[in-house]
Write an enzyme that holds these catalytic residues in place. Structure first.
Site, PDB file in Angstrom:
ATOM      1  N   SER A   2       0.821  -1.218   0.000  1.00  0.00           N
ATOM      2  CA  SER A   2       0.000   0.000   0.000  1.00  0.00           C
ATOM      3  C   SER A   2       0.846   1.255   0.000  1.00  0.00           C
ATOM      4  CB  SER A   2      -0.824   0.075   1.295  1.00  0.00           C
ATOM      5  OG  SER A   2      -1.731  -0.963   1.385  1.00  0.00           O
ATOM      6  N   HIS A  62      -1.153  -3.005  -7.348  1.00  0.00           N
ATOM      7  CA  HIS A  62      -1.852  -2.582  -6.127  1.00  0.00           C
ATOM      8  C   HIS A  62      -3.360  -2.735  -6.308  1.00  0.00           C
ATOM      9  CE1 HIS A  62      -3.014   0.713  -3.062  1.00  0.00           C
ATOM     10  NE2 HIS A  62      -2.807  -0.425  -2.434  1.00  0.00           N
ATOM     11  N   GLU A  89      -3.699  -0.481  -9.603  1.00  0.00           N
ATOM     12  CA  GLU A  89      -2.624   0.439  -9.980  1.00  0.00           C
ATOM     13  C   GLU A  89      -1.409  -0.416 -10.358  1.00  0.00           C
ATOM     14  OE1 GLU A  89      -3.512   4.324  -7.180  1.00  0.00           O
ATOM     15  OE2 GLU A  89      -2.500   2.635  -6.222  1.00  0.00           O
ATOM     16  N   ASN A  93      -3.697   5.967  -2.529  1.00  0.00           N
ATOM     17  CA  ASN A  93      -3.349   6.113  -1.105  1.00  0.00           C
ATOM     18  C   ASN A  93      -2.669   7.441  -0.784  1.00  0.00           C
ATOM     19  OD1 ASN A  93      -4.536   3.754  -0.464  1.00  0.00           O
ATOM     20  ND2 ASN A  93      -2.654   2.546  -0.368  1.00  0.00           N
TER      21      ASN A  93
HETATM   22  C1  LIG Z   1      -4.214   5.426   6.868  1.00  0.00           C
HETATM   23  C2  LIG Z   1      -4.102   4.318   5.870  1.00  0.00           C
HETATM   24  C3  LIG Z   1      -5.326   3.844   5.242  1.00  0.00           C
HETATM   25  C4  LIG Z   1      -5.209   3.481   3.813  1.00  0.00           C
HETATM   26  C5  LIG Z   1      -5.333   2.015   3.597  1.00  0.00           C
HETATM   27  C6  LIG Z   1      -4.848   1.605   2.298  1.00  0.00           C
HETATM   28  C7  LIG Z   1      -5.429   0.338   1.827  1.00  0.00           C
HETATM   29  C8  LIG Z   1      -5.063   0.229   0.387  1.00  0.00           C
HETATM   30  O1  LIG Z   1      -3.890   0.043   0.044  1.00  0.00           O
HETATM   31  C9  LIG Z   1      -6.061   0.445  -0.670  1.00  0.00           C
HETATM   32  C10 LIG Z   1      -7.463   0.099  -0.361  1.00  0.00           C
HETATM   33  O2  LIG Z   1      -7.935  -0.967  -0.591  1.00  0.00           O
HETATM   34  S1  LIG Z   1      -8.363   1.355   0.290  1.00  0.00           S
HETATM   35  C11 LIG Z   1      -9.977   0.671   0.439  1.00  0.00           C
HETATM   36  C12 LIG Z   1     -10.738   0.764  -0.847  1.00  0.00           C
HETATM   37  N1  LIG Z   1     -12.046   0.243  -0.619  1.00  0.00           N
HETATM   38  C13 LIG Z   1     -13.098   1.015  -0.356  1.00  0.00           C
HETATM   39  O3  LIG Z   1     -13.007   2.222  -0.345  1.00  0.00           O
HETATM   40  C14 LIG Z   1     -14.384   0.271  -0.063  1.00  0.00           C
HETATM   41  C15 LIG Z   1     -15.489   1.208   0.260  1.00  0.00           C
HETATM   42  N2  LIG Z   1     -16.700   0.449   0.510  1.00  0.00           N
HETATM   43  C16 LIG Z   1     -17.475  -0.023  -0.496  1.00  0.00           C
HETATM   44  O4  LIG Z   1     -17.191   0.175  -1.675  1.00  0.00           O
HETATM   45  C17 LIG Z   1     -18.689  -0.780  -0.083  1.00  0.00           C
HETATM   46  O5  LIG Z   1     -19.037  -0.389   1.216  1.00  0.00           O
HETATM   47  C18 LIG Z   1     -18.514  -2.346  -0.153  1.00  0.00           C
HETATM   48  C19 LIG Z   1     -18.349  -2.762  -1.590  1.00  0.00           C
HETATM   49  C20 LIG Z   1     -17.322  -2.812   0.664  1.00  0.00           C
HETATM   50  C21 LIG Z   1     -19.732  -3.005   0.449  1.00  0.00           C
HETATM   51  O6  LIG Z   1     -20.842  -2.495  -0.193  1.00  0.00           O
HETATM   52  P1  LIG Z   1     -22.278  -2.425   0.501  1.00  0.00           P
HETATM   53  O7  LIG Z   1     -22.168  -1.689   1.760  1.00  0.00           O
HETATM   54  O8  LIG Z   1     -23.235  -1.975  -0.523  1.00  0.00           O
HETATM   55  O9  LIG Z   1     -22.516  -3.891   0.965  1.00  0.00           O
HETATM   56  P2  LIG Z   1     -23.048  -5.110   0.195  1.00  0.00           P
HETATM   57  O10 LIG Z   1     -24.436  -4.859  -0.280  1.00  0.00           O
HETATM   58  O11 LIG Z   1     -22.806  -6.220   1.150  1.00  0.00           O
HETATM   59  O12 LIG Z   1     -22.071  -5.282  -1.050  1.00  0.00           O
HETATM   60  C22 LIG Z   1     -22.240  -4.624  -2.309  1.00  0.00           C
HETATM   61  C23 LIG Z   1     -21.970  -5.622  -3.416  1.00  0.00           C
HETATM   62  O13 LIG Z   1     -20.627  -6.083  -3.340  1.00  0.00           O
HETATM   63  C24 LIG Z   1     -20.621  -7.525  -3.137  1.00  0.00           C
HETATM   64  N3  LIG Z   1     -19.533  -7.855  -2.226  1.00  0.00           N
HETATM   65  C25 LIG Z   1     -19.177  -7.174  -1.130  1.00  0.00           C
HETATM   66  N4  LIG Z   1     -18.099  -7.742  -0.568  1.00  0.00           N
HETATM   67  C26 LIG Z   1     -17.790  -8.821  -1.335  1.00  0.00           C
HETATM   68  C27 LIG Z   1     -16.784  -9.789  -1.278  1.00  0.00           C
HETATM   69  N5  LIG Z   1     -15.856  -9.805  -0.320  1.00  0.00           N
HETATM   70  N6  LIG Z   1     -16.760 -10.740  -2.230  1.00  0.00           N
HETATM   71  C28 LIG Z   1     -17.662 -10.748  -3.213  1.00  0.00           C
HETATM   72  N7  LIG Z   1     -18.632  -9.829  -3.331  1.00  0.00           N
HETATM   73  C29 LIG Z   1     -18.699  -8.888  -2.383  1.00  0.00           C
HETATM   74  C30 LIG Z   1     -21.964  -7.831  -2.558  1.00  0.00           C
HETATM   75  O14 LIG Z   1     -22.344  -9.169  -2.826  1.00  0.00           O
HETATM   76  C31 LIG Z   1     -22.854  -6.849  -3.278  1.00  0.00           C
HETATM   77  O15 LIG Z   1     -23.119  -7.315  -4.600  1.00  0.00           O
HETATM   78  P3  LIG Z   1     -24.462  -6.894  -5.352  1.00  0.00           P
HETATM   79  O16 LIG Z   1     -25.549  -7.561  -4.572  1.00  0.00           O
HETATM   80  O17 LIG Z   1     -24.266  -7.410  -6.716  1.00  0.00           O
HETATM   81  O18 LIG Z   1     -24.544  -5.399  -5.316  1.00  0.00           O
HETATM   82  N1  LIG Z   2      -5.999  -4.146   3.843  1.00  0.00           N
HETATM   83  C1  LIG Z   2      -6.155  -3.422   2.759  1.00  0.00           C
HETATM   84  O1  LIG Z   2      -7.204  -2.782   2.560  1.00  0.00           O
HETATM   85  C2  LIG Z   2      -5.090  -3.376   1.727  1.00  0.00           C
HETATM   86  C3  LIG Z   2      -3.822  -3.862   1.986  1.00  0.00           C
HETATM   87  N2  LIG Z   2      -2.855  -3.809   0.999  1.00  0.00           N
HETATM   88  C4  LIG Z   2      -1.523  -4.352   1.246  1.00  0.00           C
HETATM   89  O2  LIG Z   2      -1.575  -5.748   1.038  1.00  0.00           O
HETATM   90  C5  LIG Z   2      -0.658  -6.408   1.929  1.00  0.00           C
HETATM   91  C6  LIG Z   2      -1.421  -7.400   2.776  1.00  0.00           C
HETATM   92  O3  LIG Z   2      -2.417  -6.712   3.500  1.00  0.00           O
HETATM   93  P1  LIG Z   2      -3.672  -7.479   4.133  1.00  0.00           P
HETATM   94  O4  LIG Z   2      -4.071  -8.603   3.251  1.00  0.00           O
HETATM   95  O5  LIG Z   2      -4.638  -6.443   4.509  1.00  0.00           O
HETATM   96  O6  LIG Z   2      -3.002  -8.063   5.467  1.00  0.00           O
HETATM   97  P2  LIG Z   2      -3.505  -9.283   6.383  1.00  0.00           P
HETATM   98  O7  LIG Z   2      -2.962  -9.022   7.730  1.00  0.00           O
HETATM   99  O8  LIG Z   2      -4.965  -9.512   6.204  1.00  0.00           O
HETATM  100  O9  LIG Z   2      -2.763 -10.553   5.719  1.00  0.00           O
HETATM  101  C7  LIG Z   2      -1.373 -10.677   5.655  1.00  0.00           C
HETATM  102  C8  LIG Z   2      -1.065 -12.156   5.608  1.00  0.00           C
HETATM  103  O10 LIG Z   2       0.317 -12.333   5.315  1.00  0.00           O
HETATM  104  C9  LIG Z   2       0.743 -13.454   6.062  1.00  0.00           C
HETATM  105  N3  LIG Z   2       2.206 -13.412   6.155  1.00  0.00           N
HETATM  106  C10 LIG Z   2       2.971 -12.573   6.873  1.00  0.00           C
HETATM  107  N4  LIG Z   2       4.284 -12.847   6.658  1.00  0.00           N
HETATM  108  C11 LIG Z   2       4.322 -13.875   5.771  1.00  0.00           C
HETATM  109  C12 LIG Z   2       5.368 -14.617   5.161  1.00  0.00           C
HETATM  110  N5  LIG Z   2       6.649 -14.339   5.392  1.00  0.00           N
HETATM  111  N6  LIG Z   2       5.045 -15.604   4.291  1.00  0.00           N
HETATM  112  C13 LIG Z   2       3.742 -15.890   4.019  1.00  0.00           C
HETATM  113  N7  LIG Z   2       2.710 -15.218   4.575  1.00  0.00           N
HETATM  114  C14 LIG Z   2       3.005 -14.238   5.437  1.00  0.00           C
HETATM  115  C15 LIG Z   2       0.028 -13.333   7.393  1.00  0.00           C
HETATM  116  O11 LIG Z   2      -0.018 -14.588   8.061  1.00  0.00           O
HETATM  117  C16 LIG Z   2      -1.349 -12.873   6.936  1.00  0.00           C
HETATM  118  O12 LIG Z   2      -2.229 -13.949   6.693  1.00  0.00           O
HETATM  119  C17 LIG Z   2       0.039  -5.297   2.719  1.00  0.00           C
HETATM  120  O13 LIG Z   2       1.217  -4.958   2.055  1.00  0.00           O
HETATM  121  C18 LIG Z   2      -0.983  -4.158   2.658  1.00  0.00           C
HETATM  122  O14 LIG Z   2      -0.396  -2.893   2.811  1.00  0.00           O
HETATM  123  C19 LIG Z   2      -3.108  -3.319  -0.253  1.00  0.00           C
HETATM  124  C20 LIG Z   2      -4.368  -2.862  -0.571  1.00  0.00           C
HETATM  125  C21 LIG Z   2      -5.431  -2.801   0.413  1.00  0.00           C
END
Ligand SMILES: CCCCCCCC(=O)CC(=O)SCCNC(=O)CCNC(=O)[C@H](O)C(C)(C)COP(=O)(O)OP(=O)(O)OC[C@H]1O[C@@H](n2cnc3c(N)ncnc32)[C@H](O)[C@@H]1OP(=O)(O)O
Ligand SMILES: NC(=O)C1=CN([C@@H]2O[C@H](COP(=O)(O)OP(=O)(O)OC[C@H]3O[C@@H](n4cnc5c(N)ncnc54)[C@H](O)[C@@H]3O)[C@@H](O)[C@H]2O)C=CC1
Length: 302
Positions: free
Chosen positions: A135, A156, A168, A206
């Site tokens: 990330s 990413h 990305e 991010n």
């Molecule tokens: C300070 C540091 C912080 C930065 C961290 C960095 C992390 C990173 O590196 C980058 C990231 O990932 S950042 C996170 C990006 N993600 C978001 O912003 C998600 C925002 N949330 C959403 O889009 C919806 O709430 C969401 C889609 C999650 C849920 O939507 P709803 O609230 O409408 O809930 P549902 O009705 O349950 O779901 C909508 C549709 O999506 C399907 N679905 C949800 N989760 C699923 C999953 N895990 N697998 C398969 N399908 C899934 C769900 O079935 C539903 O489908 P439809 O019925 O067809 O609409």
């Molecule tokens: N959580 C998020 O929304 C996002 C996270 N990322 C990035 O993806 C990566 C993973 O994040 P998450 O899946 O959220 O973390 P997580 O904590 O859910 O999973 C990480 C996994 O890696 C395993 N692990 C740690 N060291 C290991 C090793 N040496 N060999 C094999 N497995 C090992 C752990 O047991 C754990 O199951 C990080 O670099 C994070 O920054 C990127 C996009 C979104």
């Protein structure tokens, strides 16, 4: 010494090893298997990979309900077909021996990622491309642990991977055009829209999202509003699907802390990256968000 691949990286990617089966690794594995790739997922213990397998099946259950709404047989067949493209194991070195692409999705810690890639570099065939799903860590810092800088890049993905439509694709100066094209083609093959970004902190999403989420935490720390009200405000007033505290819990507070600590170390004078006592306290208490049952909010433990 950099060992260059013969030219086979122009071949389409068929077999993928995903290291780390947490939130991101299991999601990436799901979309890769669903698009016909042969996928091996690796984590540290059998218990963890079993949990990942169950979570992939649960997520597929949501996909099939939409894909085949009234056909339970088609639903079962689809899930079985996707799962047949997947194997889960605990030996990363073994898993990369036949991989065209290795995607690392382990903990957000540079030393741990470097140590992993250094050992995989010795085991993987010359043509194998390495990618990190980091990330926030510079890809060049992770890649420096290998001898294949021309076959290294960033892929990413976003959480939840089966739903979020973006990948990305990051290149470092040494990434070859063939490698970049193969990574971009893989992103498209798993059904995502790809954007290209240089190896800058946080890439595109991010770099904008992290300061926003940390500002929300600081606003609450100053006592100006509650997490609940901030979340309601950003959903209803700015159209976000989740508020910043719901999203923090969804991402994982440990991952969030790793990101902000890393950036603060790199740019100690940048107030956007300053640490948060509240975040540190929650992580110290093991409150990591949805995955641990509690973060800014409580959740039902599974
Ligand atoms: C300070 C540091 C912080 C930065 C961290 C960095 C992390 C990173 O590196 C980058 C990231 O990932 S950042 C996170 C990006 N993600 C978001 O912003 C998600 C925002 N949330 C959403 O889009 C919806 O709430 C969401 C889609 C999650 C849920 O939507 P709803 O609230 O409408 O809930 P549902 O009705 O349950 O779901 C909508 C549709 O999506 C399907 N679905 C949800 N989760 C699923 C999953 N895990 N697998 C398969 N399908 C899934 C769900 O079935 C539903 O489908 P439809 O019925 O067809 O609409
Ligand atoms: N959580 C998020 O929304 C996002 C996270 N990322 C990035 O993806 C990566 C993973 O994040 P998450 O899946 O959220 O973390 P997580 O904590 O859910 O999973 C990480 C996994 O890696 C395993 N692990 C740690 N060291 C290991 C090793 N040496 N060999 C094999 N497995 C090992 C752990 O047991 C754990 O199951 C990080 O670099 C994070 O920054 C990127 C996009 C979104």
């Amino acid at each position: 010494m950099i060992v260059r691949a013969m030219s086979s990286s122009t071949q389409p990617i068929k077999t993928v090893a995903i290291i780390g089966s947490g939130l991101m690794g299991s999601g990436i594995a799901q979309v890769a298997a669903a698009s016909g790739h042969k996928v091996t997922v690796v984590d540290q213990s059998q218990e963890i990979v079993d949990k990942a397998s169950a979570s992939i099946q649960k997520s597929l259950g949501r996909v099939v309900k939409k894909k085949f709404p009234d056909d339970s047989k088609a639903q079962q067949t689809y899930i079985a077909d996707v799962m047949s493209h997947l194997s889960l194991q605990t030996d990363a070195v073994d898993a990369v021996k036949s991989a065209d692409l290795v995607i690392e999705a382990i903990v957000e810690n540079l030393d741990v990622k470097k140590s992993l890639f250094s050992s995989l570099d010795k085991a993987a065939p010359p043509h194998t491309i390495f990618a990190s799903n980091t990330s926030s860590i510079p890809i060049k810092d992770i890649a420096s642990s290998t001898t294949r800088l021309d076959r290294f890049g960033g892929l990413h993905f976003f959480n939840p991977v089966p739903v979020m439509k973006l990948v990305e694709v990051i290149r470092i100066p040494e990434t070859s055009d063939e490698t970049y094209s193969a990574l971009e083609a893989f992103g498209k093959a798993v059904g995502k829209t790809t954007v290209q970004c240089k190896d800058t902190p946080g890439f595109i999403v991010n770099r904008l999202l992290v300061p926003y989420m940390m500002e929300a935490v600081r606003l609450v720390e100053r006592g100006e509003a509650t997490p609940r009200d901030v979340d309601i405000a950003m959903k209803l007033g700015a159209g976000y699907p989740m508020g910043p505290f719901e999203l923090s819990d969804y991402v994982g507070l440990d991952t969030m802390k790793f990101i902000i600590d890393g950036w603060m170390e790199r740019e100690p004078n940048n107030p956007l990256f300053s640490k948060s006592e509240l975040l540190n306290k929650l992580v110290a208490e093991g409150k990591l968000g949805v995955k641990s049952g509690e973060g800014f909010y409580p959740y039902n433990k599974k």
